[in-house]
Motif scaffolding. Structure first.
Motif, PDB file in Angstrom:
ATOM      1  N   GLY A 131      32.358  30.964  42.776  1.00  0.00           N
ATOM      2  CA  GLY A 131      33.426  31.120  43.750  1.00  0.00           C
ATOM      3  C   GLY A 131      34.800  31.229  43.105  1.00  0.00           C
ATOM      4  O   GLY A 131      35.816  30.987  43.741  1.00  0.00           O
ATOM      5  N   ALA A 132      34.847  31.611  41.830  1.00  0.00           N
ATOM      6  CA  ALA A 132      36.144  31.726  41.152  1.00  0.00           C
ATOM      7  C   ALA A 132      36.759  33.102  41.406  1.00  0.00           C
ATOM      8  O   ALA A 132      36.166  33.955  42.064  1.00  0.00           O
ATOM      9  CB  ALA A 132      35.958  31.492  39.658  1.00  0.00           C
ATOM     10  N   HIS A 133      37.954  33.313  40.899  1.00  0.00           N
ATOM     11  CA  HIS A 133      38.650  34.594  41.076  1.00  0.00           C
ATOM     12  C   HIS A 133      39.068  35.140  39.737  1.00  0.00           C
ATOM     13  O   HIS A 133      40.207  35.512  39.537  1.00  0.00           O
ATOM     14  CB  HIS A 133      39.896  34.412  41.923  1.00  0.00           C
ATOM     15  N   GLU A 134      38.149  35.161  38.782  1.00  0.00           N
ATOM     16  CA  GLU A 134      38.574  35.634  37.476  1.00  0.00           C
ATOM     17  C   GLU A 134      38.701  37.140  37.473  1.00  0.00           C
ATOM     18  O   GLU A 134      38.135  37.852  38.283  1.00  0.00           O
ATOM     19  CB  GLU A 134      37.598  35.155  36.398  1.00  0.00           C
ATOM     20  N   HIS A 135      39.444  37.607  36.496  1.00  0.00           N
ATOM     21  CA  HIS A 135      39.782  39.024  36.387  1.00  0.00           C
ATOM     22  C   HIS A 135      38.562  39.879  35.998  1.00  0.00           C
ATOM     23  O   HIS A 135      37.922  39.616  34.995  1.00  0.00           O
ATOM     24  CB  HIS A 135      40.864  39.131  35.318  1.00  0.00           C
ATOM     25  N   MET A 612      39.694  42.415  47.786  1.00  0.00           N
ATOM     26  CA  MET A 612      40.397  41.446  48.613  1.00  0.00           C
ATOM     27  C   MET A 612      40.518  40.108  47.890  1.00  0.00           C
ATOM     28  O   MET A 612      41.553  39.457  47.945  1.00  0.00           O
ATOM     29  CB  MET A 612      39.649  41.222  49.944  1.00  0.00           C
ATOM     30  N   ARG A 613      39.445  39.743  47.204  1.00  0.00           N
ATOM     31  CA  ARG A 613      39.469  38.479  46.501  1.00  0.00           C
ATOM     32  C   ARG A 613      40.562  38.488  45.429  1.00  0.00           C
ATOM     33  O   ARG A 613      41.324  37.537  45.272  1.00  0.00           O
ATOM     34  CB  ARG A 613      38.103  38.222  45.864  1.00  0.00           C
ATOM     35  N   GLY A 614      40.658  39.616  44.717  1.00  0.00           N
ATOM     36  CA  GLY A 614      41.681  39.736  43.686  1.00  0.00           C
ATOM     37  C   GLY A 614      43.078  39.643  44.263  1.00  0.00           C
ATOM     38  O   GLY A 614      43.939  38.927  43.754  1.00  0.00           O
ATOM     39  N   MET A 615      43.321  40.357  45.388  1.00  0.00           N
ATOM     40  CA  MET A 615      44.655  40.365  45.996  1.00  0.00           C
ATOM     41  C   MET A 615      45.016  38.962  46.485  1.00  0.00           C
ATOM     42  O   MET A 615      46.142  38.510  46.331  1.00  0.00           O
ATOM     43  CB  MET A 615      44.686  41.288  47.216  1.00  0.00           C
TER      44      MET A 615
END
Ligand code: GDP
Ligand code: MG
Length: 818
Positions: A131-135, A612-615
């Protein structure tokens, strides 16, 4: 969590001892066993060693040692009594049974490391699982350093570490070394080797090295969708049996198969998977003979064989790997091993008429081909048709560059134009809140702090959130689809002209977002000098934190051709970067050419969810910055300009006379005596505040551009973060009415002198200055960290500012002529 991370007084339970033989044995003898309660007592003055209390006595451990002891807060066990029964007190985990991991199999925490080639989907898998938002990006070298996350699954706590991509485990590039050291030092319980299903041959090379290491492992056959779409068929279960490693297909971009992967990880961890067995990747007898000779010597020396698989180390030594040499450096039998290695290597080269490294590589590829011949039908290597068609256009000799420029222009145009609509909505919201407070709060310092300090500062910057999100949207779209890799490809030739590499272009484009990750991403560049140059020119690439300044000033002074000015500013930054790169290469670093080895991955359509997750994570970061550094900076700036307080009686006659000298008579009569006095007091207050003194002390430096002290102060404050330039202007140019927007405040003439704070030429010079002058603290820190030398950070701050001054001066003087 590690024992080294505790704060004094914190109480935890030991869950696992990492590290190897001798070390484990020693700490376990000291009483650090699973289930034991440990309290951190204090740090030594230099943070190291650390004192702990356990079983009513105190021990001190070095930080590096404490880092190998895994712990959980005591509350963790208390809050999960059913799913996570607190481990036994360890009494029966007698230290005698030290050398295998068996004792610790009973606990419910699994440490997993993701290892695979660049761009195989490790980070996507990591994000989906934890559930992370890594690049994530569709080119090599996106992940730098290790990112950790964790999840709860079927009663287990699975800690996952996402590592940088690597083609093999050797000491060739910084990433490979990093991964190799990680594996040697951190000893994860299960390695997940991520491979690209449609490109197995190359991906499995790393797998053969991991097999040599003889660790618990699962192969994640990722991008299974691509394999399904191609004509090839793979019996992956059969392949798993052949390799002795379970193979699980997944589609990390959608999450398909991830549960099965986790189940398999648990099965392997619990040692109940039927596919697991230890195999040797057999090579030609001549090589095997050499490997065995070296291996036997290593086996005889427990100080090394305890820590590493002897076969793995023997192969690496034969390959001449420097890191492997380093590993046996302290061993007593080092000389014997090295002599044997040299003799065997020479013999192999003589017998095979081929150098050892390529002989070993050839045999490993032979093994892979054999395994695939048995399990795979049809060919996957055929490039996908769409990729071929798109590449024919975007990397075309004639169209390649124009397309790139159109994409860039579109990006800046959208950032500026489309972003201005939501910006207006947020602006009016901020104005409304400010007006509300102005009306309903009693006058006094608190009200001034809120309206002028906080809303004036933070509110002035927060409105640019939409612009920044749009910019990031473009950058991540280019990265995710794989277009970025093509950009590096078409730019390679140009970059060579300035002594750089196509790969250096990616950090430059990423710099449009933020210079800090861009500077970190230079790790994909193998050549040291190219990497340094790329780092040093990165701050000229205008980051998104500078957008607020541009949007504000362009909106006020160049409303009709805003998009163009915007684009030109960025373009100026690029041109300067190019020129500086050339100069640096010519006068400082001598030439070194590295061949262009960058994969062009097939185009991949990013999922809406991923975007969306990245934004969302970018928006969160921006808001956190607002609530953090920008809020603090605004309050400090406000306080420095608000104090010390003055009364009307403090204002000397001479000041009033000078302030009113330029004021036309009719304005004086129109404003009236009282209002006039108030304005004079305000201006005296600001000029003689702490901030006024600072600004006036520095102002002479930028006097040739007529910046004035307020603008000077805002430039200084920009060192904290570039957005602070705008928030400082917002604090310093206080409006007549609380609800006034900054844009109105900096364009309204001062009632006393009739002069506006900014004019067109001044705005232009100011923007050029901001474009080029010293990078923010975070960027300087990144430069110092990545170059491992603070002098480069200092140099960067100085030469950027000098350049900014010169260029801004020239622009100002030329602009004055029109
Ligand atoms: P890493 O370099 O190994 O961390 O790879 P990333 O997670 O950054 O992903 C590389 C690219 O592959 C990205 O563009 C992802 O969107 C894409 N990708 C990841 N997993 C899959 C998959 O299962 N199928 C497809 N088609 N694309 C994927
Ligand atoms: Mg990655």
């Amino acid at each position: 969590m590690r024992l080294s991370q505790l704060r004094p007084g914190e109480k935890v339970i030991v869950t696992k001892i990492l590290g190897h033989g001798a070390f484990r044995k020693r700490v376990m003898e000291m009483g650090f066993v699973r289930g034991r309660e440990v309290t951190m007592v204090l740090n030594a003055p230099l943070q190291d060693p650390i004192k702990f209390k356990l079983m009513d006595y105190e021990v001190s451990l070095r930080k590096s040692e404490a880092n190998l002891i895994e712990v959980e807060p005591i509350e963790y066990w208390e809050s999960h009594p059913d799913t996570h029964p607190r481990p036994g007190t360890g009494e029966h985990d007698a230290p005698a049974a030290t050398d295998d991991n068996d004792v610790f199999r009973k606990d419910k925490i699994i440490n997993v490391a993701l290892i695979g080639n660049p761009n195989c989907g490790k980070t996507s898998l990591f994000n989906i699982a934890s559930g992370a938002h890594e690049h994530v990006g569709n080119y090599a070298g996106v992940t730098v350093g290790a990112k950790a996350g964790s999840l709860k699954y079927k009663g287990y706590k699975i800690n996952i570490v996402d590592l940088p991509g690597t083609y093999s485990l050797s000491a060739y590039s910084p990433e490979e070394l990093y991964v190799m050291r990680y594996l040697n030092q951190e000893t994860p319980d299960v390695i997940v080797n991520v491979v690209v299903a449609s490109n197995l041959e190359r991906n499995l090379y790393l797998t053969t090295e991991l097999i040599d290491m003889n660790r618990s492992m699962v192969i994640d056959l990722n991008m299974y969708d691509e394999l399904e779409r191609s004509k090839a068929r793979l019996e992956y279960e059969q392949l798993g049996k052949l390799l002795g490693v379970p193979v699980v297909p997944t589609k990390a971009s959608t999450g398909w198969g991830v549960d099965r992967l986790l189940d398999t990880i648990i099965d392997v961890y619990e040692m109940r998977h039927s596919d697991v067995r230890h195999i040797h990747v057999k090579m030609r007898p001549t090589i095997e003979q050499g490997v065995n000779a070296v291996k036997d010597l290593i086996k005889d020396d427990p100080s090394i064989s305890e820590n590493f698989s002897p076969r793995y180390l023997a192969i690496k030594l034969l390959e001449g790997d420097t890191e492997a040499k380093d590993l046996i450096r302290h061993s007593d039998s080092r000389e014997k091993i090295e002599k044997c290695r040299d003799a065997e290597a020479a013999r192999i080269e003589r017998d095979l008429n081929e150098d050892v490294q390529s002989a070993i590589a050839a045999d490993k590829y032979g093994f892979i081909q054999g395994a695939l011949a048995e399990t795979m039908e049809g060919d996957t290597l055929k490039e996908e048709k769409t990729t071929r068609i798109i590449d024919a256009i975007v990397t075309n000799k004639v169209f390649g560059f124009p397309i790139f420029f159109i994409v860039m222009f579109l990006m800046f145009w959208a950032t500026f134009r489309i972003g201005s609509y939501p910006m207006e909505w947020i602006e009016s919201l901020v104005g409304w809140i400010s007006g509300l407070i102005g009306e309903h709060m009693a006058d006094g310092p608190l009200k001034d702090l809120i309206t002028d300090g906080i809303i004036g500062g933070v509110g002035g910057v927060i409105v640019f959130l939409p612009n920044i999100l749009i910019l990031y949207f473009f950058i991540s779209f280019m990265e995710d689809t794989g277009y970025m890799a093509r950009v590096a490809f078409i730019m390679d030739k140009l970059m060579h002209k300035m002594g750089l590499h196509g790969k250096s272009f990616i950090p430059l484009v990423m710099g449009f977002g933020c210079n800090v990750p861009a500077i970190m991403s230079t790790r994909i560049i193998e050549s040291k000098s190219s990497r340094l140059i790329t780092i040093l020119i990165n701050p000229f690439i205008s980051c998104s934190a500078r957008i607020p300044i541009y949007v504000l000033l362009i909106g006020c002074f160049f409303p009709n051709y805003g998009g163009l000015v915007f684009f030109l500013l960025y373009f100026t930054g690029i041109v300067i970067a190019v020129l500086m790169a050339k100069l640096l290469r010519k006068f400082w670093f001598k030439a070194d050419e590295t061949p262009f080895v960058m994969e062009l991955p097939p185009y991949r359509m990013p999922t809406g969810k991923a975007i969306m997750r990245g934004m969302w994570s970018k928006a969160q970061q921006y808001l956190a910055k607002m609530g953090g550094i920008i809020l603090v900076a605004s309050i400090i700036i406000w306080a420095l300009s608000y104090f010390p307080r003055y009364e009307a009686s403090d204002v000397p006659e001479s000041f009033t006379a000078a302030a009113l000298a330029d004021t036309p008579e009719e304005i004086k009569t129109e404003l009236g005596e009282e209002k006039l006095d108030e304005l004079v007091l305000n201006s005296y207050q600001q000029e003689h505040s702490f901030l006024g003194h600072i600004g006036k002390a520095v102002e002479p430096v930028v006097r040739p551009m007529d910046f004035g002290w307020k603008t000077t102060v805002s430039l200084l404050a920009g060192a904290a973060a570039k957005e602070v330039v705008v928030s400082t202007l917002g604090v310093l140019y206080v409006g007549e009415d609380d609800a006034d927007l900054i844009s109105e405040r900096i364009t309204t003439p001062s009632p006393l002198t009739g002069q506006t704070p900014f004019t067109q030429p001044k705005a232009l010079a100011f923007m050029v200055f901001v474009l080029l002058y010293f990078p923010c603290i975070a960027t300087l820190a990144a430069i110092a960290r990545e170059t491992e030398n603070w002098r480069y950070a200092l140099f960067s701050a100085l030469y950027n500012t000098a350049l900014a001054w010169v260029l801004s001066f020239i622009v100002y003087r030329i602009a004055l002529l029109f």
